[in-house]
Enzyme design. Structure first.
Site, PDB file in Angstrom:
ATOM      1  N   GLY A  11    -114.794  57.519   4.896  1.00 52.68           N
ATOM      2  CA  GLY A  11    -113.830  58.537   5.308  1.00 52.68           C
ATOM      3  C   GLY A  11    -112.833  58.871   4.210  1.00 52.68           C
ATOM      4  N   ASP A  12    -112.082  59.966   4.418  1.00 51.10           N
ATOM      5  CA  ASP A  12    -111.032  60.406   3.492  1.00 51.10           C
ATOM      6  C   ASP A  12    -111.546  60.751   2.109  1.00 51.10           C
ATOM      7  OD1 ASP A  12    -109.184  59.929   5.532  1.00 51.10           O
ATOM      8  OD2 ASP A  12    -108.944  57.833   4.930  1.00 51.10           O
ATOM      9  N   LYS A  15    -113.077  65.804   2.430  1.00 52.71           N
ATOM     10  CA  LYS A  15    -113.898  66.810   3.152  1.00 52.71           C
ATOM     11  C   LYS A  15    -113.085  68.074   3.436  1.00 52.71           C
ATOM     12  CE  LYS A  15    -114.471  63.667   6.333  1.00 52.71           C
ATOM     13  NZ  LYS A  15    -113.909  62.474   5.672  1.00 52.71           N
ATOM     14  N   LYS A  17    -110.675  69.504   1.770  1.00 57.26           N
ATOM     15  CA  LYS A  17    -110.580  70.382   0.597  1.00 57.26           C
ATOM     16  C   LYS A  17    -111.899  71.135   0.392  1.00 57.26           C
ATOM     17  CE  LYS A  17    -110.543  70.565  -4.363  1.00 57.26           C
ATOM     18  NZ  LYS A  17    -109.882  70.354  -5.628  1.00 57.26           N
ATOM     19  N   GLY A  39    -108.143  62.956   9.677  1.00 60.39           N
ATOM     20  CA  GLY A  39    -107.001  63.624   9.055  1.00 60.39           C
ATOM     21  C   GLY A  39    -107.534  64.318   7.827  1.00 60.39           C
ATOM     22  N   HIS A  40    -107.677  65.642   7.901  1.00 63.31           N
ATOM     23  CA  HIS A  40    -108.251  66.402   6.785  1.00 63.31           C
ATOM     24  C   HIS A  40    -107.140  67.218   6.138  1.00 63.31           C
ATOM     25  CE1 HIS A  40    -112.485  66.191   8.805  1.00 63.31           C
ATOM     26  NE2 HIS A  40    -111.952  65.012   8.553  1.00 63.31           N
ATOM     27  N   GLN A 224    -114.770  61.643   9.550  1.00 66.65           N
ATOM     28  CA  GLN A 224    -114.982  60.253   9.145  1.00 66.65           C
ATOM     29  C   GLN A 224    -116.004  60.199   7.993  1.00 66.65           C
ATOM     30  OE1 GLN A 224    -114.889  60.771  12.911  1.00 66.65           O
ATOM     31  NE2 GLN A 224    -112.760  60.556  12.355  1.00 66.65           N
ATOM     32  N   THR A 300    -103.627  60.284   8.850  1.00 64.72           N
ATOM     33  CA  THR A 300    -103.377  60.172  10.283  1.00 64.72           C
ATOM     34  C   THR A 300    -102.365  59.081  10.601  1.00 64.72           C
ATOM     35  OG1 THR A 300    -105.576  60.999  10.732  1.00 64.72           O
ATOM     36  CG2 THR A 300    -104.532  59.804  12.526  1.00 64.72           C
TER      37      THR A 300
HETATM   38  P1  GDP Z   1    -110.751  63.945   4.325  1.00 64.22           P
HETATM   39  O1  GDP Z   1    -110.382  63.152   5.527  1.00 64.22           O
HETATM   40  O2  GDP Z   1    -112.119  63.633   3.825  1.00 64.22           O
HETATM   41  O3  GDP Z   1    -110.542  65.426   4.508  1.00 64.22           O
HETATM   42  O4  GDP Z   1    -109.748  63.492   3.161  1.00 64.22           O
HETATM   43  P2  GDP Z   1    -108.151  63.283   3.307  1.00 64.22           P
HETATM   44  O5  GDP Z   1    -107.520  64.613   3.394  1.00 64.22           O
HETATM   45  O6  GDP Z   1    -107.834  62.290   4.352  1.00 64.22           O
HETATM   46  O7  GDP Z   1    -107.823  62.572   1.920  1.00 64.22           O
HETATM   47  C1  GDP Z   1    -108.098  63.173   0.703  1.00 64.22           C
HETATM   48  C2  GDP Z   1    -106.778  63.345  -0.076  1.00 64.22           C
HETATM   49  O8  GDP Z   1    -107.059  63.635  -1.425  1.00 64.22           O
HETATM   50  C3  GDP Z   1    -105.935  64.522   0.397  1.00 64.22           C
HETATM   51  O9  GDP Z   1    -104.588  64.197   0.252  1.00 64.22           O
HETATM   52  C4  GDP Z   1    -106.326  65.654  -0.542  1.00 64.22           C
HETATM   53  O10 GDP Z   1    -105.296  66.625  -0.692  1.00 64.22           O
HETATM   54  C5  GDP Z   1    -106.528  64.897  -1.815  1.00 64.22           C
HETATM   55  N1  GDP Z   1    -107.525  65.448  -2.738  1.00 64.22           N
HETATM   56  C6  GDP Z   1    -108.690  66.063  -2.456  1.00 64.22           C
HETATM   57  N2  GDP Z   1    -109.385  66.288  -3.583  1.00 64.22           N
HETATM   58  C7  GDP Z   1    -108.657  65.799  -4.602  1.00 64.22           C
HETATM   59  C8  GDP Z   1    -108.878  65.680  -6.025  1.00 64.22           C
HETATM   60  O11 GDP Z   1    -109.895  66.079  -6.571  1.00 64.22           O
HETATM   61  N3  GDP Z   1    -107.885  65.077  -6.746  1.00 64.22           N
HETATM   62  C9  GDP Z   1    -106.736  64.611  -6.182  1.00 64.22           C
HETATM   63  N4  GDP Z   1    -105.838  64.034  -6.960  1.00 64.22           N
HETATM   64  N5  GDP Z   1    -106.513  64.706  -4.853  1.00 64.22           N
HETATM   65  C10 GDP Z   1    -107.467  65.271  -4.069  1.00 64.22           C
HETATM   66  P1  IMO Z   2    -111.418  61.313   8.187  1.00 68.41           P
HETATM   67  O1  IMO Z   2    -112.163  62.382   8.960  1.00 68.41           O
HETATM   68  C1  IMO Z   2    -110.837  57.072   7.354  1.00 68.41           C
HETATM   69  C2  IMO Z   2    -111.518  54.293  10.648  1.00 68.41           C
HETATM   70  C3  IMO Z   2    -110.291  53.554  11.152  1.00 68.41           C
HETATM   71  C4  IMO Z   2    -110.922  52.257  11.600  1.00 68.41           C
HETATM   72  C5  IMO Z   2    -112.254  52.715  12.188  1.00 68.41           C
HETATM   73  C6  IMO Z   2    -112.241  52.879  13.698  1.00 68.41           C
HETATM   74  O2  IMO Z   2    -110.035  61.654   7.839  1.00 68.41           O
HETATM   75  O3  IMO Z   2    -112.258  60.870   7.026  1.00 68.41           O
HETATM   76  P2  IMO Z   2    -111.178  54.702  15.316  1.00 68.41           P
HETATM   77  O4  IMO Z   2    -109.764  55.157  15.491  1.00 68.41           O
HETATM   78  O5  IMO Z   2    -112.122  55.796  14.926  1.00 68.41           O
HETATM   79  O6  IMO Z   2    -111.696  53.911  16.486  1.00 68.41           O
HETATM   80  O7  IMO Z   2    -111.115  53.659  14.091  1.00 68.41           O
HETATM   81  O8  IMO Z   2    -112.538  53.965  11.581  1.00 68.41           O
HETATM   82  N1  IMO Z   2    -111.394  55.761  10.627  1.00 68.41           N
HETATM   83  C7  IMO Z   2    -111.197  56.481   9.522  1.00 68.41           C
HETATM   84  N2  IMO Z   2    -111.003  56.086   8.251  1.00 68.41           N
HETATM   85  N3  IMO Z   2    -110.903  58.384   7.646  1.00 68.41           N
HETATM   86  C8  IMO Z   2    -111.131  58.797   8.921  1.00 68.41           C
HETATM   87  O9  IMO Z   2    -111.318  60.098   9.238  1.00 68.41           O
HETATM   88  C9  IMO Z   2    -111.247  57.833   9.938  1.00 68.41           C
HETATM   89  N4  IMO Z   2    -111.433  57.877  11.265  1.00 68.41           N
HETATM   90  C10 IMO Z   2    -111.545  56.609  11.686  1.00 68.41           C
HETATM   91  O10 IMO Z   2    -109.353  53.367  10.118  1.00 68.41           O
HETATM   92  O11 IMO Z   2    -111.202  51.449  10.484  1.00 68.41           O
HETATM   93 MG    MG Z   3    -108.866  61.830   6.158  1.00 64.32          MG
END
Ligand code: GDP
Ligand code: IMO
Ligand code: MG
Length: 424
Positions: A11-12, A15, A17, A39-40, A224, A300
């Site tokens: 996760g994170d 996606k 972006k 949390g996107h 995720q 998140t």
């Molecule tokens: P998601 O859950 O997959 O959408 O990812 P998140 O938003 O939770 O976490 C990705 C973080 O990295 C966010 O704060 C984005 O703004 C940031 N981000 C995305 N791409 C880049 C990158 O290429 N470089 C940097 N420094 N930050 C990035």
């Molecule tokens: P995005 O879409 C990162 C993780 C939680 C925990 C496990 C189970 O932003 O990539 P849950 O609340 O789903 O029962 O938690 O999954 N988790 C994530 N980790 N990014 C996420 O979403 C996540 N959604 C759940 O931290 O380890």
């Molecule tokens: Mg995220």
């Protein structure tokens, strides 16, 4: 052309972006699984948007947004998101559609998530406490489930809620000595959810298939990451849905054969939030450097993310089960300034090397990473827009990962903004 964006790690990956960047060329964005645990983040100029339930395509004003069957919808969160965007001048009227068959997360799901995690102590999963597991459990159990379509008939919903609350109160009282839930108060909340959300609620499967027949292009937004998939991830340290590419068709009602391209999203390193094995974790100054430079704190929950080296064994597995055509690698900029970089190319288990990821946690806990070591680079690369203009060590890093994962890396992120992107 229809395409699907999938996280290939825990996760994170970024996606949000990538969906925002690719949504420019599509008609409909489809969020098909998970819930407000996601949390996107999308950064546009000086503005930052954190989306939990609304698809990231929502920031492109002529894109239609759908939330389909396998998403668990927390009405409070989605209403807050709709209102928050409206305050920032982004209207969703006429372009947001939520499936009548999507399940609803209510207060007692979040309560159960919290009570269970607290009761598990150090054995907890480390969930986001968004009620995800309990809501999916009720869906599979069927008898006590509430769907978005139930908001259309409040009389029937009131009767259903009475049965559910009676059951939950007995259960939570016996297991956790919890305060009883007040059914009337919850029903009042449901009435206000119904007021706000029924106008958006439709049969999204019908909408998607009509749109496909009209030649519209669809972008599926995974939530995720593949390694958090309930069936194929590092169970039990996973979420409660099919968060790998395999969940796309069951979650949306659109067969995978209608998707032309599956894009995997990875970071140039690895992160994980919550419990569970993480073979390439760097619980040391390298991990801290990445956390600080990459702002690796949960969108998140705000929790610090665990950080480590890129794991090509894990990513190859996610790409293989997901039929991934190409990779977007983000956060290459975050690695600037590290003298020596490592990439996990294989695992050693009981003295034997393997490049196939063991999703079984008991085995995964025993692996040792076998690393390739590369020279890092010092330069700030956030202004680079062409692959050939990257420092040669950064190019070599990308090429090594491409070779190990056997998937072309066609997009590289060098910053959070829309334009901080290299297309190869
Ligand atoms: P998601 O859950 O997959 O959408 O990812 P998140 O938003 O939770 O976490 C990705 C973080 O990295 C966010 O704060 C984005 O703004 C940031 N981000 C995305 N791409 C880049 C990158 O290429 N470089 C940097 N420094 N930050 C990035
Ligand atoms: P995005 O879409 C990162 C993780 C939680 C925990 C496990 C189970 O932003 O990539 P849950 O609340 O789903 O029962 O938690 O999954 N988790 C994530 N980790 N990014 C996420 O979403 C996540 N959604 C759940 O931290 O380890
Ligand atoms: Mg995220």
């Amino acid at each position: 052309m229809n395409c699907c964006i999938i996280g290939l790690q825990w996760g994170d990956e970024g996606k949000g972006k990538i969906v925002d960047v690719l949504a420019e060329q599509c008609d409909i964005v489809v969020r098909y699984s998970g819930g407000a645990n996601a949390g996107h983040t999308v950064v546009i100029g000086d503005e930052k948007f954190a989306l939990h339930l609304l698809p990231s395509g929502v920031l492109r004003e002529n894109v239609i947004c759908t939330v389909t069957n396998a998403v668990v919808v927390d009405p409070e969160t989605i209403i807050k998101e709709i209102d928050g965007l409206s305050e920032r001048g982004i209207s969703l009227t006429g372009r947001l559609f939520i499936s009548e068959n999507a399940h609803v997360v209510l207060d007692y799901h979040k309560m159960e998530d919290r009570l269970r995690e607290e009761s598990l102590g150090k054995n907890k999963i480390g969930t986001t406490i968004r009620g995800i597991g309990p809501c999916y459990a009720d869906k599979v159990g069927r008898s006590f489930a509430v769907r978005m379509g139930d908001f259309r008939d409040l009389g029937a919903l009131e009767v259903k809620l009475k049965t559910i609350i009676e059951y939950k109160n007995k259960l939570f009282g016996a297991l956790y000595d919890a305060e009883p839930i007040n059914c009337d108060e919850l029903f009042e909340k449901c009435k206000s959810y119904a007021d706000r959300l029924v106008p958006f609620t439709i049969d999204t499967t019908e909408l998607l298939h009509k749109s496909i027949n009209e030649g519209k292009s669809l972008l599926f937004e995974g939530a995720q990451g593949s390694l958090l998939d309930i069936d194929h991830g590092t169970f039990p340290f996973v979420t409660s849905s099919n968060s790998s590419a395999l969940g796309m068709s069951s979650g949306s009602g659109v067969p995978a054969k209608l998707v032309d391209k599956f894009y995997g999203v990875v970071k140039a390193y690895s992160t994980r939030v919550g419990g569970g094995p993480f073979p390439s974790e760097q619980d040391n100054e390298i991990g801290q450097y990445i956390r600080d430079k990459g702002h690796e704190y949960g969108t998140t929950t705000g929790r610090p993310r665990r950080c480590g080296w890129f794991d090509a064994v894990a990513v190859s597995y996610s790409a293989t089960i997901g039929g991934i055509d190409s990779i977007a690698m983000l956060h290459l900029d975050t690695l600037s300034g590290i003298e020596e970089l490592k990439v996990c190319r294989a695992y050693s288990i009981d003295g034997k090397e393997t490049t196939f990821f063991p999703a079984n946690v008991a085995r995964l806990e025993q692996v040792q990473c076998v690393y390739e070591t590369l020279k890092g680079w010092e330069e700030d690369i956030t202004g680079v827009r062409n692959f050939n203009d990257l420092p040669s060590n950064a190019q070599e890093y990308v090429l090594l990962i491409e070779e190990l994962t056997k998937v072309p890396i066609i997009i590289i992120g060098v910053g959070p903004g829309r334009s901080e992107t290299i297309f190869r």
